[in-house]
Scaffold this active site. Structure first.
Site, mmCIF file in Angstrom:
data_model
loop_
_atom_site.group_PDB
_atom_site.id
_atom_site.type_symbol
_atom_site.label_atom_id
_atom_site.label_comp_id
_atom_site.label_asym_id
_atom_site.label_seq_id
_atom_site.Cartn_x
_atom_site.Cartn_y
_atom_site.Cartn_z
ATOM 1 N N HIS A 143 -14.171 10.762 9.669
ATOM 2 C CA HIS A 143 -12.976 10.552 8.848
ATOM 3 C C HIS A 143 -13.151 11.253 7.499
ATOM 4 C CE1 HIS A 143 -12.052 7.329 11.744
ATOM 5 N NE2 HIS A 143 -10.799 7.477 11.338
ATOM 6 N N HIS A 144 -12.038 11.369 6.783
ATOM 7 C CA HIS A 144 -12.005 12.000 5.465
ATOM 8 C C HIS A 144 -12.938 11.296 4.471
ATOM 9 C CE1 HIS A 144 -9.436 8.650 4.087
ATOM 10 N NE2 HIS A 144 -8.929 8.718 5.319
ATOM 11 N N ARG A 197 -2.000 7.075 1.228
ATOM 12 C CA ARG A 197 -1.738 8.139 2.207
ATOM 13 C C ARG A 197 -0.833 7.626 3.329
ATOM 14 N NH1 ARG A 197 -6.864 9.191 0.365
ATOM 15 N NH2 ARG A 197 -7.523 7.263 1.344
ATOM 16 N N GLY A 235 0.856 -1.193 0.000
ATOM 17 C CA GLY A 235 0.000 0.000 0.000
ATOM 18 C C GLY A 235 0.886 1.236 0.000
ATOM 19 N N ALA A 236 2.086 1.067 -0.587
ATOM 20 C CA ALA A 236 3.154 2.074 -0.464
ATOM 21 C C ALA A 236 2.803 3.426 -1.076
ATOM 22 C CB ALA A 236 4.431 1.525 -1.101
ATOM 23 N N GLY A 256 -1.891 -2.280 9.443
ATOM 24 C CA GLY A 256 -2.809 -1.272 9.979
ATOM 25 C C GLY A 256 -4.080 -1.210 9.164
ATOM 26 N N THR A 260 -11.288 1.720 14.839
ATOM 27 C CA THR A 260 -11.137 2.263 16.190
ATOM 28 C C THR A 260 -12.489 2.326 16.896
ATOM 29 O OG1 THR A 260 -9.286 3.548 15.392
ATOM 30 C CG2 THR A 260 -10.241 4.234 17.495
ATOM 31 N N LYS A 318 -12.279 7.565 2.926
ATOM 32 C CA LYS A 318 -12.217 6.325 3.723
ATOM 33 C C LYS A 318 -13.258 5.346 3.195
ATOM 34 C CE LYS A 318 -12.144 4.510 8.459
ATOM 35 N NZ LYS A 318 -10.976 3.655 8.214
HETATM 36 P P1 NAD Z 1 -5.159 4.692 0.388
HETATM 37 O O1 NAD Z 1 -6.371 4.418 -0.423
HETATM 38 O O2 NAD Z 1 -4.552 6.050 0.341
HETATM 39 O O3 NAD Z 1 -4.003 3.627 -0.002
HETATM 40 C C1 NAD Z 1 -4.270 2.267 -0.284
HETATM 41 C C2 NAD Z 1 -3.019 1.633 -0.874
HETATM 42 O O4 NAD Z 1 -3.298 0.249 -1.166
HETATM 43 C C3 NAD Z 1 -2.564 2.259 -2.194
HETATM 44 O O5 NAD Z 1 -1.146 2.315 -2.234
HETATM 45 C C4 NAD Z 1 -3.044 1.262 -3.237
HETATM 46 O O6 NAD Z 1 -2.264 1.286 -4.438
HETATM 47 C C5 NAD Z 1 -2.833 -0.034 -2.484
HETATM 48 N N1 NAD Z 1 -3.556 -1.149 -3.106
HETATM 49 C C6 NAD Z 1 -4.841 -1.189 -3.547
HETATM 50 N N2 NAD Z 1 -5.118 -2.386 -4.109
HETATM 51 C C7 NAD Z 1 -3.973 -3.112 -4.029
HETATM 52 C C8 NAD Z 1 -3.609 -4.426 -4.430
HETATM 53 N N3 NAD Z 1 -4.489 -5.228 -5.033
HETATM 54 N N4 NAD Z 1 -2.345 -4.847 -4.188
HETATM 55 C C9 NAD Z 1 -1.446 -4.037 -3.565
HETATM 56 N N5 NAD Z 1 -1.736 -2.794 -3.157
HETATM 57 C C10 NAD Z 1 -2.979 -2.335 -3.380
HETATM 58 O O7 NAD Z 1 -5.556 4.303 1.888
HETATM 59 P P2 NAD Z 1 -4.907 4.821 3.268
HETATM 60 O O8 NAD Z 1 -5.609 6.054 3.734
HETATM 61 O O9 NAD Z 1 -3.425 4.830 3.148
HETATM 62 O O10 NAD Z 1 -5.371 3.653 4.257
HETATM 63 C C11 NAD Z 1 -5.009 2.315 4.016
HETATM 64 C C12 NAD Z 1 -5.587 1.451 5.139
HETATM 65 O O11 NAD Z 1 -4.995 1.838 6.399
HETATM 66 C C13 NAD Z 1 -7.096 1.611 5.333
HETATM 67 O O12 NAD Z 1 -7.652 0.363 5.726
HETATM 68 C C14 NAD Z 1 -7.202 2.608 6.492
HETATM 69 O O13 NAD Z 1 -8.416 2.514 7.214
HETATM 70 C C15 NAD Z 1 -6.030 2.141 7.328
HETATM 71 N N6 NAD Z 1 -5.502 3.119 8.289
HETATM 72 C C16 NAD Z 1 -5.062 2.601 9.466
HETATM 73 C C17 NAD Z 1 -4.489 3.429 10.402
HETATM 74 C C18 NAD Z 1 -3.948 2.806 11.683
HETATM 75 O O14 NAD Z 1 -3.453 3.525 12.573
HETATM 76 N N7 NAD Z 1 -4.004 1.476 11.813
HETATM 77 C C19 NAD Z 1 -4.376 4.800 10.170
HETATM 78 C C20 NAD Z 1 -4.841 5.310 8.956
HETATM 79 C C21 NAD Z 1 -5.392 4.450 8.017
#
Ligand code: NAD
Length: 268
Positions: free
Chosen positions: A154-155, A14, A10-11, A97, A165, A158
């Site tokens: 949240h934004h 965000r 998910g690099a 996460g 949480t 989401k």
């Molecule tokens: P985002 O949509 O900005 O990023 C998602 C990432 O996943 C992107 O890089 C995308 O390319 C990748 N992705 C999508 N499909 C894919 C696949 N098939 N294979 C590989 N990669 C793939 O989302 P975000 O805001 O970064 O949030 C990601 C997750 O983290 C969500 O579930 C969010 O709720 C969670 N989150 C957790 C915390 C925490 O503290 N645990 C904090 C913020 C967000």
């Protein structure tokens, strides 16, 4: 200092970009990056920290070649489920996460934890862990005379609701007061008077809100509100990087952020 070698899943998201940008400060070297889209691009450039020589790869399957100590995952539940098997296969610790995990993803993480150290955490901020503990204690002390309602914001981008949480807060309310409480998600139509022991959960979405959680305890003639507001998602990325350093090299098992906090040196 030997750097911990990490793959980020998910690099380009965000959270993933924040992890890549902050990794070096935490003694972590990003050696692999996986995302959907931007394949072949330099992840350091995408994350705003300059060229890193690490190209974005498509699909977690490519990680089965190994070469890293830990995987940090912020993606989607179906990706996390697949990743759990890959991490277990290559013997890499797994920090995830990702929220909104379904039964299949949770099972995959449980299975992985039998082979590698695994830490899944829906909120990596220290403040939220304090909030959850305050909520449990308040529910225990207030008992059934107070009505508990949880509101999270949240934004607009989401994809899951309620937040992981909020689900954790509901667990704490149940642990503190009533395991049998009925959870309702929003109300509409004519739900009638609020039954005792109900827990209401409400999700608000909009703009660029990083993450807010408020627990209301409504009592006869008084009320308590406990609120946590995250204003910068770097707080979650830092927590995940700390978790990565914490579990790497540990025996296989399921770890939680409370294990990490318990290991904190006491303040002088
Ligand atoms: P985002 O949509 O900005 O990023 C998602 C990432 O996943 C992107 O890089 C995308 O390319 C990748 N992705 C999508 N499909 C894919 C696949 N098939 N294979 C590989 N990669 C793939 O989302 P975000 O805001 O970064 O949030 C990601 C997750 O983290 C969500 O579930 C969010 O709720 C969670 N989150 C957790 C915390 C925490 O503290 N645990 C904090 C913020 C967000």
């Amino acid at each position: 200092m030997t750097l911990l070698r990490a793959a980020v899943v998910g690099a380009t998201g965000r959270m993933g970009k924040a992890v890549v940008r902050l990794a070096a400060e935490h003694g972590v070297e990003i050696v692999r990056a996986v995302a959907r889209g931007a394949e072949g691009d330099d992840i350091g450039v995408l994350a705003g920290r300059g060229p890193s020589g690490v190209r974005v790869e498509r699909g977690v399957g490519s990680l089965s070649s190994g070469g890293f100590d830990v995987v940090v995952d912020f993606s989607l539940p179906e990706v996390t489920a697949e990743l759990a098997g890959v991490a277990a296969g290559v013997g890499a610790a797994l920090v995830s996460g990702t929220t909104g995990l379904d039964e299949a993803a949770r099972r995959a993480l449980e299975l992985a934890s039998m082979k590698v150290p695994t830490l899944w955490e829906p909120n990596f901020s220290l403040g939220v862990h304090v909030l959850v503990s305050l909520v449990r204690s308040a529910a225990r002390q207030l008992g059934g005379d107070f009505d508990a309602e949880v509101i999270e914001a949240h934004h607009r981008l989401k994809v899951d609701a309620p937040s992981g949480t909020a689900a954790r807060i509901v667990e704490a309310l149940k642990e503190g007061a009533a395991e049998s409480a009925r959870v309702v998600h929003g109300r509409t139509g004519r739900p009638g008077p609020r039954p005792a022991g109900e827990i209401g959960v409400h999700s608000v979405r909009g703009g660029d809100v990083v993450g807010e959680h408020t627990v209301h305890f409504f009592g006869p003639g008084e009320r308590i509100e406990l609120t946590h507001r995250a204003s910068d998602r770097d707080v979650f990325a830092r927590g995940a990087l700390r978790a990565a350093s914490f579990i790497a090299g540990k025996p296989p098992g399921r770890y939680g952020i409370s294990d990490l906090l318990a290991e904190r040196a006491p303040r002088a």
